[in-house]
Design a protein around this motif. Structure first.
Motif, mmCIF file in Angstrom:
data_model
loop_
_atom_site.group_PDB
_atom_site.id
_atom_site.type_symbol
_atom_site.label_atom_id
_atom_site.label_comp_id
_atom_site.label_asym_id
_atom_site.label_seq_id
_atom_site.Cartn_x
_atom_site.Cartn_y
_atom_site.Cartn_z
ATOM 1 N N VAL A 1 -4.141 -5.756 -8.835
ATOM 2 C CA VAL A 1 -4.330 -7.200 -8.704
ATOM 3 C C VAL A 1 -3.352 -7.731 -7.660
ATOM 4 C CG1 VAL A 1 -4.171 -9.407 -9.912
ATOM 5 C CG2 VAL A 1 -5.106 -7.400 -11.063
ATOM 6 N N ALA A 2 -2.133 -7.235 -7.672
ATOM 7 C CA ALA A 2 -1.133 -7.695 -6.709
ATOM 8 C C ALA A 2 -1.533 -7.315 -5.284
ATOM 9 C CB ALA A 2 0.236 -7.109 -7.051
ATOM 10 N N GLU A 3 -2.202 -6.185 -5.117
ATOM 11 C CA GLU A 3 -2.641 -5.755 -3.783
ATOM 12 C C GLU A 3 -3.640 -6.748 -3.198
ATOM 13 O OE1 GLU A 3 -4.656 -1.870 -1.630
ATOM 14 O OE2 GLU A 3 -4.329 -1.874 -3.776
ATOM 15 N N VAL A 4 -4.554 -7.232 -4.017
ATOM 16 C CA VAL A 4 -5.540 -8.193 -3.548
ATOM 17 C C VAL A 4 -4.854 -9.515 -3.242
ATOM 18 C CG1 VAL A 4 -7.600 -9.503 -4.224
ATOM 19 C CG2 VAL A 4 -7.408 -7.082 -4.799
ATOM 20 N N ALA A 5 -3.883 -9.917 -4.060
ATOM 21 C CA ALA A 5 -3.190 -11.190 -3.862
ATOM 22 C C ALA A 5 -2.357 -11.195 -2.582
ATOM 23 C CB ALA A 5 -2.296 -11.485 -5.071
ATOM 24 N N LEU A 6 -1.902 -10.026 -2.140
ATOM 25 C CA LEU A 6 -1.072 -9.963 -0.939
ATOM 26 C C LEU A 6 -1.879 -10.028 0.349
ATOM 27 C CD1 LEU A 6 1.566 -7.307 -1.995
ATOM 28 C CD2 LEU A 6 1.906 -9.746 -1.723
ATOM 29 N N ILE B 1 6.973 13.057 -8.597
ATOM 30 C CA ILE B 1 8.273 13.320 -7.965
ATOM 31 C C ILE B 1 8.932 12.014 -7.538
ATOM 32 C CG2 ILE B 1 9.375 14.370 -5.950
ATOM 33 C CD1 ILE B 1 7.275 16.645 -6.234
ATOM 34 N N TRP B 2 8.166 11.104 -6.928
ATOM 35 C CA TRP B 2 8.723 9.809 -6.533
ATOM 36 C C TRP B 2 9.190 9.027 -7.749
ATOM 37 C CZ3 TRP B 2 10.613 8.499 -2.154
ATOM 38 C CH2 TRP B 2 10.093 8.998 -0.970
ATOM 39 N N ARG B 3 8.396 9.035 -8.809
ATOM 40 C CA ARG B 3 8.781 8.304 -10.019
ATOM 41 C C ARG B 3 10.046 8.886 -10.630
ATOM 42 N NH1 ARG B 3 3.086 7.076 -13.197
ATOM 43 N NH2 ARG B 3 2.140 5.841 -11.544
ATOM 44 N N LEU B 4 10.167 10.194 -10.641
ATOM 45 C CA LEU B 4 11.390 10.828 -11.159
ATOM 46 C C LEU B 4 12.595 10.484 -10.289
ATOM 47 C CD1 LEU B 4 10.112 14.344 -12.266
ATOM 48 C CD2 LEU B 4 10.903 12.463 -13.725
ATOM 49 N N TYR B 5 12.405 10.475 -8.982
ATOM 50 C CA TYR B 5 13.483 10.121 -8.049
ATOM 51 C C TYR B 5 14.011 8.721 -8.343
ATOM 52 C CZ TYR B 5 15.537 8.803 -3.524
ATOM 53 O OH TYR B 5 16.370 8.356 -2.539
ATOM 54 N N TYR B 6 13.110 7.747 -8.472
ATOM 55 C CA TYR B 6 13.537 6.380 -8.747
ATOM 56 C C TYR B 6 14.045 6.219 -10.175
ATOM 57 C CZ TYR B 6 11.921 4.903 -4.204
ATOM 58 O OH TYR B 6 11.770 4.753 -2.853
ATOM 59 N N ALA B 7 13.514 6.977 -11.118
ATOM 60 C CA ALA B 7 14.014 6.910 -12.495
ATOM 61 C C ALA B 7 15.455 7.414 -12.566
ATOM 62 C CB ALA B 7 13.114 7.729 -13.418
ATOM 63 N N VAL B 8 15.762 8.479 -11.830
ATOM 64 C CA VAL B 8 17.139 8.992 -11.797
ATOM 65 C C VAL B 8 18.069 7.940 -11.201
ATOM 66 C CG1 VAL B 8 18.643 10.715 -10.712
ATOM 67 C CG2 VAL B 8 16.524 11.428 -11.791
ATOM 68 N N ILE B 9 17.633 7.272 -10.144
ATOM 69 C CA ILE B 9 18.462 6.218 -9.547
ATOM 70 C C ILE B 9 18.704 5.101 -10.560
ATOM 71 C CG2 ILE B 9 18.548 4.396 -7.812
ATOM 72 C CD1 ILE B 9 17.129 6.258 -5.887
ATOM 73 N N ILE B 10 17.669 4.650 -11.241
ATOM 74 C CA ILE B 10 17.814 3.570 -12.220
ATOM 75 C C ILE B 10 18.763 3.976 -13.337
ATOM 76 C CG2 ILE B 10 16.607 2.282 -14.038
ATOM 77 C CD1 ILE B 10 14.175 2.205 -12.185
ATOM 78 N N ALA C 1 0.839 -1.214 0.000
ATOM 79 C CA ALA C 1 0.000 0.000 0.000
ATOM 80 C C ALA C 1 0.871 1.260 0.000
ATOM 81 C CB ALA C 1 -0.923 -0.009 1.208
ATOM 82 N N GLY C 2 2.002 1.201 0.686
ATOM 83 C CA GLY C 2 2.922 2.336 0.680
ATOM 84 C C GLY C 2 3.531 2.566 -0.689
ATOM 85 N N THR C 3 3.815 1.481 -1.392
ATOM 86 C CA THR C 3 4.335 1.592 -2.758
ATOM 87 C C THR C 3 3.278 2.174 -3.681
ATOM 88 O OG1 THR C 3 5.763 -0.304 -2.377
ATOM 89 C CG2 THR C 3 5.382 0.309 -4.657
ATOM 90 N N VAL C 4 2.044 1.737 -3.536
ATOM 91 C CA VAL C 4 0.949 2.289 -4.343
ATOM 92 C C VAL C 4 0.787 3.775 -4.039
ATOM 93 C CG1 VAL C 4 -1.551 2.238 -4.732
ATOM 94 C CG2 VAL C 4 -0.265 0.105 -4.629
ATOM 95 N N LEU C 5 0.942 4.148 -2.772
ATOM 96 C CA LEU C 5 0.830 5.550 -2.389
ATOM 97 C C LEU C 5 1.923 6.385 -3.064
ATOM 98 C CD1 LEU C 5 -0.786 7.475 -0.561
ATOM 99 C CD2 LEU C 5 0.937 7.062 1.201
#
Length: 152
Positions: A146-151, A82-91, A63-67
């Motif tokens: 779908v992964a959220e429901v499976a977890l 902003i979070w996506r850009l942060y992780y994209a820069v790291i990648i 849920a935190g990842t989805v957030l």
């Protein structure tokens, strides 16, 4: 730096000039390794601080990842961008930094056999490209509900 004694008791220091790079690309690659390494240290430490100190290792949830990333199909907020850009820069930085380091090591050991060097670098570029693109696609799409429901 070399030292020599011109007169007894007096030391004269001469500085050797910095050797010239093979070409401009090598100079750029050398500078990129220094700056990207410094930036990656900051990004990795900030990621570690956020995930393991602020949130806490045992409180990391889907849920935190989805957030942070958002769910696929939902509207994207500014915070998620902003979070996506942060992780994209790291990648991107990590993959390019690693590829440049691999290029240097492979050239040091196998530069004389350019066919093998080109083969290794071609395979590395393809694999690193696939990993980078799949990571960036995952960031762009967001988490699947779908992964959220499976977890649960």
């Amino acid at each position: 730096m070399t030292t020599s004694t011109a007169t007894p008791g007096r030391t004269v220091r001469t500085v050797k000039p910095i050797p010239q790079a093979r070409n401009r690309f090598e100079r750029f690659a050398w500078m990129f390794m220094r700056w990207s390494g410094l930036l990656l240290v900051f990004l990795a430490l900030s990621h570690f601080w956020m995930q393991h100190v602020i949130i806490g290792t045992h409180q990391i949830t889907f849920a935190g990842t989805v957030l942070r990333w958002g769910a696929s199909g939902d509207p994207v907020t500014v915070e998620q961008v902003i979070w996506r850009l942060y992780y994209a820069v790291i990648i991107i930085l990590a993959m390019l930094h690693g590829l440049n380091g691999l290029r240097t090591v492979v050239f040091d050991y196998f530069g004389h056999s350019s066919g093998f060097y080109k083969l290794v670098m071609g395979v590395a570029v393809v694999l690193i490209g696939l990993v980078s693109v799949s990571g960036l696609i995952a960031l762009a799409v967001g988490a699947q509900r779908v992964a959220e429901v499976a977890l649960r």
